[in-house]
Design a protein around this motif. Structure first.
Motif, PDB file in Angstrom:
ATOM      1  N   GLU A 187      -1.135   5.772   5.710  1.00  0.00           N
ATOM      2  CA  GLU A 187      -2.535   6.154   5.903  1.00  0.00           C
ATOM      3  C   GLU A 187      -2.889   6.651   7.294  1.00  0.00           C
ATOM      4  N   LEU A 206       1.939   0.665   6.519  1.00  0.00           N
ATOM      5  CA  LEU A 206       0.543   1.076   6.356  1.00  0.00           C
ATOM      6  C   LEU A 206       0.244   2.311   7.189  1.00  0.00           C
ATOM      7  N   HIS A 221      -6.714  -0.982  -3.293  1.00  0.00           N
ATOM      8  CA  HIS A 221      -5.677  -0.028  -3.710  1.00  0.00           C
ATOM      9  C   HIS A 221      -5.181  -0.298  -5.133  1.00  0.00           C
ATOM     10  N   VAL A 265       0.833  -1.206   0.000  1.00  0.00           N
ATOM     11  CA  VAL A 265       0.000   0.000   0.000  1.00  0.00           C
ATOM     12  C   VAL A 265       0.869   1.258   0.000  1.00  0.00           C
ATOM     13  N   SER A 314       1.180   4.077  -2.940  1.00  0.00           N
ATOM     14  CA  SER A 314       0.898   5.496  -2.658  1.00  0.00           C
ATOM     15  C   SER A 314       2.043   6.398  -3.090  1.00  0.00           C
TER      16      SER A 314
END
Length: 443
Positions: free
Chosen positions: A147, A143, A46, A18, A22
């Motif tokens: 986020e 993660l 995602h 993830v 990103s």
């Protein structure tokens, strides 16, 4: 576009994927095992390509960099091909560290990591710090960086994670102890395992802190090999020259950087091993600037860690204790050392090159019976077989508990402290502990 391949799609692997996505990387995830639904959904949500149950060689070997889950050994066939091609391999922690300037408080050691990490997190939370829990426990560091960012991260690091960390730096490094463990992953060479643990201090500067157990003979020998730039904060169970934290006349004492003391009997954790854990945690909080009041209150209120000397229930006067986290001999030693009643000890599982001689004397002193729980208990039976106490060989938790029930009497303790990994009969250490607790409550 740089291509990142993630091998292993558990908590760390999915989180790393993830974060990589990103940051604009071309990301591919591959896992030889089935991927849990929650991680598959995370990858799908995602838009990350993934596969499970096999490795597609051309998709993996096209990587610019591989992020490897800590459970995958370098001897795995696909890893051998990755290494042969010269692809750079890193851990999730190393990758996440590239994208955050948050303070990193990192804890390692052969024993006590989870308790100490959890206690430090407990103190920081009580102090109102914006803090995340990561590494071997908590949520994926990657993660969280992607986020749910925090100002501080409390990270439990295994030797496997440290193996693939290069530029990452701990602002506060805690090294609890080094005793034989996971030697099957280190060519049965203790120095290879020691070298992995000592990576906790790599890249530290004079602005950082290094907290360690002063009396550990291996640490003491290793420190002579390193030019340590960080501020050293050694601790010991007793006051002596060179240590800043210790116990003296029933007082828990930290001398610097800010003087602190409290009654030892006010500590929520008991046993000699937990004195070390509590000292390491208290010193960490002290150097981080947390108030004495918060440290004192937190050291008194910490509830402990599941599967670590966890009192499950008392059945017809017999106390059952779940210490499933004791996956090496030294952890079992500390558990036995804390026993005060006749003990039925449950040993067994996947042997990791263990030498059981370290606990033999305590077994003779404390144990009224041994119950073996493993797929193959031959090594245990060979080592303890000449002892004149009842010994029962079992291969399931149900049979193990039936044996313990027959062997115990009011006033005894049944202690699950296996010395071994759990993967021969159970999914993991937690599964072993949960099955133990379920069986106890059904008695």
């Amino acid at each position: 576009m740089k291509r990142i391949v993630v091998l292993g799609a558990g908590e760390s692997g999915a989180g790393a994927a993830v974060l990589a996505k990103s940051k604009g990387f071309d990301v591919f995830v591959s896992d030889m095992s089935a991927i849990k639904d929650k991680y598959a959904k995370m990858l799908d949500d995602h838009g990350i390509e993934w596969e499970s149950g096999h490795h597609t060689e051309e998709k993996i070997l096209s990587a610019d960099e591989v992020i490897k889950s800590p459970g995958i050994p370098d001897t795995a066939p696909m890893m051998q091909k990755v290494i042969a091609k010269g692809i750079h391999v890193i851990s999730e922690i190393e990758f996440a560290g590239r994208y955050t300037d948050s303070k990193m408080i990192c804890i390692t050691g052969s024993n006590g990591k989870t308790t100490t990490t959890s206690l430090i997190y407990h103190i920081f939370k009580n102090a109102g710090y914006n803090v995340g829990l990561a590494g071997n426990i908590g949520n994926s560091l990657a993660l969280q960086v992607a986020e749910d960012p925090h100002d501080y991260y409390i990270i439990e690091l295994s030797s496997f994670q440290l193996d693939n960390m290069y530029d990452f730096k701990a602002d506060i490094a805690v090294l609890l102890n080094i005793t034989p463990d996971h030697l099957d992953r280190y060519d049965n060479n203790m120095q290879n395992y020691v070298d992995a643990k000592m990576r906790i201090i790599q890249n530290q500067t004079e602005d950082d802190y290094f907290i360690y157990w002063y009396d550990d003979p291996i640490i003491k020998e290793e420190l002579e090999k390193y030019d340590i730039k960080s501020y050293q904060c050694p601790f010991s169970a007793v006051k002596k020259n060179g240590v800043i934290g210790y116990i003296e006349e029933g007082q828990y004492v930290i001398e610097e950087p800010r003087a602190f003391n409290m009654e030892q009997e006010e500590l929520s954790l008991t046993g000699i091993h937990n004195i070390y854990n509590s000292l390491a945690a208290g010193i960490t909080a002290n150097v981080a600037g947390i108030s004495n009041e918060i440290i004192r209150q937190s050291l008194s209120s910490f509830p402990g860690v599941e599967h670590r000397l966890e009192k499950v229930a008392s059945v017809r006067g017999v106390q059952y204790i779940n210490d499933s986290k004791a996956t090496n001999v030294d952890a079992c030693w500390y558990a036995l050392e804390s026993m005060t009643t006749p003990t039925v000890l449950i040993l067994g599982g996947k042997d990791k090159g263990n030498d059981y001689s370290a606990i033999r004397e305590l077994v003779e002193q404390k144990c009224k019976a041994l119950v073996y729980l493993g797929a193959d208990n031959t090594k245990l039976k060979d080592f303890f077989g000449d002892m004149s106490i009842p010994q029962v060989d079992t291969h399931s938790m149900k049979d193990c508990m039936a044996a313990c029930y027959e062997l115990s009497a009011p006033g005894d303790t049944v202690l699950l402290s296996p010395c071994c990994a759990s993967f021969d009969l159970f999914k993991n250490m937690e599964d072993r502990g949960e099955q133990f607790k379920t069986c106890v409550r059904a008695l």
